[in-house]
Write a protein that holds these residues in place. Sequence first.
Motif, PDB file in Angstrom:
ATOM      1  N   UNK A  39      47.471  38.179  52.410  1.00  0.00           N
ATOM      2  CA  UNK A  39      46.379  38.360  51.450  1.00  0.00           C
ATOM      3  C   UNK A  39      45.711  37.247  50.665  1.00  0.00           C
ATOM      4  N   UNK A  40      46.456  36.382  50.413  1.00  0.00           N
ATOM      5  CA  UNK A  40      46.168  35.098  49.725  1.00  0.00           C
ATOM      6  C   UNK A  40      45.407  34.007  50.646  1.00  0.00           C
ATOM      7  N   UNK A  41      45.681  34.003  51.726  1.00  0.00           N
ATOM      8  CA  UNK A  41      44.990  33.048  52.728  1.00  0.00           C
ATOM      9  C   UNK A  41      43.385  33.707  52.910  1.00  0.00           C
ATOM     10  N   UNK A  42      43.447  34.939  52.811  1.00  0.00           N
ATOM     11  CA  UNK A  42      42.197  35.511  53.255  1.00  0.00           C
ATOM     12  C   UNK A  42      41.414  35.675  52.185  1.00  0.00           C
ATOM     13  N   UNK A  43      41.940  35.756  50.872  1.00  0.00           N
ATOM     14  CA  UNK A  43      41.156  35.504  49.566  1.00  0.00           C
ATOM     15  C   UNK A  43      40.658  33.980  49.588  1.00  0.00           C
TER      16      UNK A  43
END
Length: 100
Positions: A39-43
């Motif tokens: 999730x953090x990588x995508x965000x």
Amino acid sequence: MQHDQQAQRQAWIDGLAQLRQQGAIDADDENTLIRHMDERLEAVQVELKALVPEYEERVERDGREAADVWLGQRSREMGEREGTDARRMVDSLTSARSGA
């Protein structure tokens, strides 16, 4: 670049599997960490892409040096925010709460 990201993700997953095997985290924590990282990588990727037009605009308007200063400030803010978020997530893990 996509291959590098996949290799880094797999290394992350392999590292978590080792932590689970050593008893440092449980399966729920492992899954939480994998989901959080994805999730953090995508965000972060979305946020970085959104910076490009404004950066280019600032280069045109204020010059590259000023645009680079602005980008550095934004990068620090992102890093601090991500660090705070990561700390909060790690503190919520079962193993952190149980003192494992």
